[in-house]
Design an enzyme around this catalytic site. Structure first.
Site, PDB file in Angstrom:
ATOM      1  N   SER A   1       0.565  -1.152   0.003  1.00  0.00           N
ATOM      2  CA  SER A   1      -0.056  -0.030  -0.052  1.00  0.00           C
ATOM      3  C   SER A   1       0.940   1.258  -0.193  1.00  0.00           C
ATOM      4  O   SER A   1       1.604   1.608  -0.973  1.00  0.00           O
ATOM      5  CB  SER A   1      -1.083   0.025   1.036  1.00  0.00           C
ATOM      6  OG  SER A   1      -1.865   1.087   1.107  1.00  0.00           O
TER       7      SER A   1
ATOM      8  N   HIS B   1      -8.681   0.590  -0.230  1.00  0.00           N
ATOM      9  CA  HIS B   1      -8.446  -0.327  -1.329  1.00  0.00           C
ATOM     10  C   HIS B   1      -9.893  -0.917  -1.898  1.00  0.00           C
ATOM     11  O   HIS B   1     -10.312  -2.083  -2.231  1.00  0.00           O
ATOM     12  CB  HIS B   1      -7.556  -1.399  -0.940  1.00  0.00           C
ATOM     13  CG  HIS B   1      -6.067  -0.998  -0.962  1.00  0.00           C
ATOM     14  ND1 HIS B   1      -5.464  -0.194  -1.642  1.00  0.00           N
ATOM     15  CD2 HIS B   1      -5.418  -0.861   0.390  1.00  0.00           C
ATOM     16  CE1 HIS B   1      -4.286   0.218  -1.098  1.00  0.00           C
ATOM     17  NE2 HIS B   1      -3.956  -0.170   0.240  1.00  0.00           N
TER      18      HIS B   1
END
Length: 387
Positions: free
Chosen positions: A155, A272
């Site tokens: 990430s 996400h």
């Protein structure tokens, strides 16, 4: 400082002097973050080629290294304390203070944890701590950074991996992380949402579970409910993100879907997933303005696990990453796939925590046997101890 490192630092400083735009951005001092310059010099020494794969082919696999950069959730009060005695680390934090407008080192060292856990703070904190860990690693084992053949970040860790690989400069990368974190924080506050870690088994029904959780939300009057896999960690382990109502439904009905264990993660939103759509445009705009370059080291994207090919590819996929699942399991397979009998590279997790090492162990036990963690919490008591 060695002649080689001095030359690299001067090259990095020259590259800074030619920047255009962002004149109002604070710039790090010339000595900060010179790893990308070292990589440029290393590839030049291999005959002037920027092709790290070709250079890697001239080394034994066991001499190569892979760097993994952690993401949000790895932050802990005290991180960075074990790095401050290494060259340039304080300069990194000084540069970060100028970019962010607050003392990130003070927050990282002393907290409180509740403030550090906020998305707007923890993403920059993990980013800077990870690159500071690279400085420590390079100081203690310079061959590791110079022989690095691949990098990946989880990430927000992907931004640190790209800065390490020379695809963007430290201040610009940190500014992009700042905008990203602020946009994600705002998006998460708009909808009660979260992330649920799920340890499943072969017969687990992740897709069915998400669909039924969405339907449950509709019966409760929630329009356009979101519940979907947001992280692929290792076989049978996923993170599901979405509306809190959906995640609570999954916890209550975990046995129905053959989930062995579920746990809510200490994050502020359903990252996400499509819930992060409001954060897409702010990040896209800042990435368009940044001078992104082709990485000097192969960096693998969270979106599909594949290597970034060029600058526009990076800009496109970093934005898509916000609303797409992190395919970490697939990334590990892509990095460590090799013919039987071929040695694995040394792997270093640079940043707080050892979560990526734990995941690697579940994805590829043989690769994990060559894993090390660069400690960021306390200074090593034994000066001869490398990491």
């Amino acid at each position: 400082m060695s002649v080689r490192v001095a030359r690299a630092a001067r090259a990095w400083a020259r590259s800074m002097s030619g920047r255009r735009g962002f004149s109002n951005w604070p710039r790090p001092p010339p000595a900060a973050v010179d790893v990308a310059a070292l990589l440029r010099e290393a590839t030049a020494a291999d005959g002037g080629s920027r092709d790290t794969e070709a250079a890697a082919g001239r080394r034994e696999p066991g001499q190569c290294s892979v760097l993994l950069f952690p993401g949000q959730g790895s932050q802990v009060v005290g991180m960075g304390r074990g790095l401050l005695r290494y060259p340039r680390v304080r300069e990194l934090y000084d540069a970060a203070r100028r970019v962010l407008g607050y003392d990130l080192l003070e927050l990282s060292l002393r907290g409180p944890q509740e403030a550090l856990d906020r998305t707007v703070h923890c993403q920059p904190a993990v980013f800077v701590a990870s690159l500071a860990a690279v400085e420590k690693l390079h100081h203690l084992q310079p061959a590791v950074t110079e022989n690095c053949v691949a990098a990946a970040g989880f990430s927000v860790g992907e931004f640190a991996a790209l800065v390490f690989a020379g695809a963007m400069e430290f201040s610009e990368g940190l500014y992009a992380v700042k905008i990203r974190a602020e946009a994600m924080q705002e998006a998460s506050e708009a909808v009660p949402s979260g992330m649920l870690s799920v340890l499943g088994q072969r017969q687990s029904k992740f897709t069915v579970a998400c669909l039924e959780a969405q339907e449950h939300c509709r019966t409760r009057g929630i329009e356009n409910p979101v519940c979907e896999v947001s992280n692929y960690l290792f076989p049978d382990c996923r993170v599901i993100s979405g509306h809190l109502e959906a995640l609570q439904f999954l916890q209550k009905n975990s046995s129905k879907y053959h989930f062995r264990r579920t746990k809510m993660l200490p994050v502020s939103g359903g990252f996400h997933t499509s819930l992060m759509e409001p954060a897409v445009e702010p990040l896209a705009q800042v990435l368009k303005a940044i001078d992104v370059k082709k990485p000097l080291v192969s960096v693998h994207s969270n979106v599909d696990g594949n290597k970034y090919m060029h600058a526009r590819h990076i800009q496109k996929l970093l934005v898509r990453q916000l609303v797409s699942p992190v395919k970490w399991e697939q990334t590990m397979h892509a990095i460590y796939q090799r013919k039987k009998g071929t040695a694995f590279p040394r792997t270093f997790e640079v940043g707080p925590g050892k979560q990526l090492g734990t995941i690697l162990k579940s994805c590829n036990l043989q690769a994990w046997r060559s894993y090390s963690h660069v400690e960021v919490l306390e200074a090593d008591e034994d000066p001869e101890q490398p990491l």
